[in-house]
Enzyme design. Structure first.
Site, PDB file in Angstrom:
ATOM      1  N   ASP A 108       0.815  -1.213   0.000  1.00  0.00           N
ATOM      2  CA  ASP A 108       0.000   0.000   0.000  1.00  0.00           C
ATOM      3  C   ASP A 108       0.851   1.266   0.000  1.00  0.00           C
ATOM      4  O   ASP A 108       0.517   2.264  -0.647  1.00  0.00           O
ATOM      5  CB  ASP A 108      -0.930   0.008   1.222  1.00  0.00           C
ATOM      6  CG  ASP A 108      -2.052  -1.012   1.107  1.00  0.00           C
ATOM      7  OD1 ASP A 108      -2.333  -1.437  -0.040  1.00  0.00           O
ATOM      8  OD2 ASP A 108      -2.634  -1.382   2.143  1.00  0.00           O
ATOM      9  N   CYS A 109       1.954   1.228   0.740  1.00  0.00           N
ATOM     10  CA  CYS A 109       2.800   2.430   0.785  1.00  0.00           C
ATOM     11  C   CYS A 109       3.868   2.435  -0.298  1.00  0.00           C
ATOM     12  O   CYS A 109       4.459   3.485  -0.584  1.00  0.00           O
ATOM     13  CB  CYS A 109       3.423   2.593   2.164  1.00  0.00           C
ATOM     14  SG  CYS A 109       4.250   1.119   2.784  1.00  0.00           S
ATOM     15  N   TYR A 110       4.128   1.275  -0.871  1.00  0.00           N
ATOM     16  CA  TYR A 110       5.078   1.175  -1.994  1.00  0.00           C
ATOM     17  C   TYR A 110       4.402   0.389  -3.126  1.00  0.00           C
ATOM     18  O   TYR A 110       4.680  -0.796  -3.335  1.00  0.00           O
ATOM     19  CB  TYR A 110       6.357   0.458  -1.553  1.00  0.00           C
ATOM     20  CG  TYR A 110       7.162   1.207  -0.504  1.00  0.00           C
ATOM     21  CD1 TYR A 110       7.885   2.341  -0.855  1.00  0.00           C
ATOM     22  CD2 TYR A 110       7.189   0.769   0.816  1.00  0.00           C
ATOM     23  CE1 TYR A 110       8.626   3.029   0.091  1.00  0.00           C
ATOM     24  CE2 TYR A 110       7.920   1.454   1.772  1.00  0.00           C
ATOM     25  CZ  TYR A 110       8.635   2.584   1.402  1.00  0.00           C
ATOM     26  OH  TYR A 110       9.363   3.261   2.354  1.00  0.00           O
TER      27      TYR A 110
END
Length: 500
Positions: A130-132
């Protein structure tokens, strides 16, 4: 007794009165003035070395992409780097090989290209989070485009280095270069009189935090290097420095034929002359530094020692081994080592470099360089070879050999002399070719005379490598008198691997 502090010496650098010489100059000074007089006269001795240092590499921070990626795999110019550090940090090792170019190009060349300001192609893959969220990245950068490029070398600057020769009957391709058969040459590495650790053999001024010359930039000793072995005068250093400040003259990627890639690294270390004992140590000469000549024809961890030599003998271009004069050649550059010691001397005299004493010295006792712990016995040729071997006498005919092979239902037939010594080998394929060409006379006309053999005590891994190198499927096993005591085939090894 003369005594100085590092503060005294650095104050003299600041006011321009410091007296610096290279390690090459120091022996004559100590001989003329004695250790006390030399310690009073000289403030710093500079050292230098430039050679292949395989245990080298670089930490790189590539900066975040948009959208961001957490690299799972990353390649720089098709050379894989280790990405298990964080999202966009990587460590590239000097000996890692290119996927597409093999030994022609590796991590060492990537490091050289970065220092030289060349563009590097980056390909990275990831699993996506989700963050990468990004899964694939392709871009091109130079060293100026990335945040940090830190050379970090786990093992550099050996105090001294073993010398290599090859007593086997075939050419070997090693990290010590190409070694000719029958002790045809000798190769060595190290700067001798200019070697940093040989000029401070008890490491009074070298250790954690020592400021050094590293590839044309100021770097530091981080701690003892891997395989640090002071008991046997094989100390090593772990070093680091900023690649963005380095000079491409002293960072060179190299391909060592048949072995792989390595990085030539330039290191210079100033030795503050704090007392007469240190002055005396820096008076070491090439004649004082001895090293063992090892037989690399024995592919084992502990190789036979042929003799001891000095760097003075090695640099003469010729040494004696068992009554033969053998040519020597260096794997390192004394010319560049001298240039490094001279450049460091110049930096100090111009106030551009101030030595530091270590916050912790390299250990010189209580350190043991242990071999690898291995679980289970390594199978040897004796464990696998066929002990009942049929041979044929030299001088017999092709027809005789064909009958022996057919009756025995095997493919390889060693040929022996009247004294029962191995002189050749015949295969079923050799027989088929001879019959097709109507060659039915003596075996001497078709047998292979330069037979590749094995020793019963050799590990299977070494023999498997030999079969692969020579593209053959069997090796006669012989004793020290060249008498056949068995035979080992690629099928025997395959069955062993299958059982394991």
């Amino acid at each position: 007794m003369v005594g100085k502090t590092i503060q005294d010496i650095n104050a003299k650098i600041a006011n321009g009165s410091v007296h610096v010489v290279t390690a090459e100059e120091m022996p004559d000074i100590v001989e003329e003035l004695g250790p006390d007089g030399a310690a009073k006269e000289i403030d710093i001795v500079t050292t230098g070395t430039f050679g292949a240092m395989c245990s080298s590499g670089a930490f790189l921070n590539l900066g975040h992409s948009d959208p961001p990626i957490k690299m799972q795999k990353v390649w720089l110019n098709d050379v894989e780097a280790y990405a298990g550090l964080a999202a966009i940090d990587a460590y590239i090792g000097a000996t890692q090989l290119s996927k597409s170019r093999g030994m022609e190009y590796g991590g060492a060349h990537v490091i050289e290209d970065l220092v030289a300001g060349k563009s590097i192609d980056i390909h990275a893959t990831a699993y996506g989070t989700d963050c990468y969220p990004r899964k694939v990245l392709d871009t091109t950068v130079t060293i100026d485009d990335i945040n940090q490029a830190t050379m970090f070398n786990p093992r550099n600057g050996y105090q001294r280095y073993n010398v290599a020769t090859n007593c086997s009957n075939r050419t070997l391709y090693t990290y010590m270069g190409t070694l000719l058969p029958d002790c045809g040459n000798v190769t060595y590495s190290g700067a001798g009189v200019l070697s940093p650790l040989s000029n401070d053999p008890t490491y009074q001024t070298i250790g954690v935090g020592s400021r050094i010359f590293l590839c044309g930039a100021q770097g530091y000793v981080t701690r003892q290097g891997t395989q640090h072995d002071p008991t046997n005068n094989f100390a090593t250093m772990m070093v680091q420095g900023d690649m963005k400040q380095m000079d491409k003259k002293y960072v060179r990627g190299a391909t060592i034929h048949g072995y792989g890639t390595s990085l030539y690294v330039g290191i210079g270390i100033p030795i503050p002359i704090l007392n007469a004992g240190i002055a005396k140590a820096t008076a070491v000469t090439d004649a004082d530094i001895t090293v063992d000549v090892l037989d690399y024809g024995v592919a084992r961890r502990d190789r036979p020692v042929m003799r001891q030599v000095t760097y003075e003998e090695l640099k003469s271009g010729m040494i004696d081994i068992n009554g033969r004069e053998i040519t020597t050649s260096p794997m390192s550059s004394f010319h560049d080592a001298r240039a490094i010691a001279g450049e460091l001397k110049d930096w100090i005299q111009k106030g551009k470099f101030y030595p530091t004493l270590p916050v912790e010295r390299l250990p010189n006792t209580g350190v043991v360089c242990k071999p690898m712990k291995q679980i289970g016995e390594q199978p040897t040729v004796a464990d696998v070879m066929a002990k009942r071997v049929i041979t044929i006498l030299q001088g017999r005919t092709v027809e005789n050999a064909a009958k022996v092979i057919m009756e025995g239902n095997f493919n390889h037939l060693p040929v022996v002399s009247d004294e029962d010594r191995l002189v050749g080998i015949i295969t079923a394929w050799d027989i088929a070719k001879a019959v097709a060409k109507n060659k039915r006379d003596k075996l001497d006309d078709i047998m292979t005379r330069a037979v590749v053999t094995a020793d019963a005590s050799e590990p299977i891994d070494i023999v498997a490598r030999r079969l692969e190198q020579h593209n053959i499927s069997a090796l006669p096993v012989v004793d020290k008198h060249s008498r056949v005591m068995g035979i080992i085939t690629s099928d025997d090894i395959s069955k062993l691997v299958a059982r394991r």
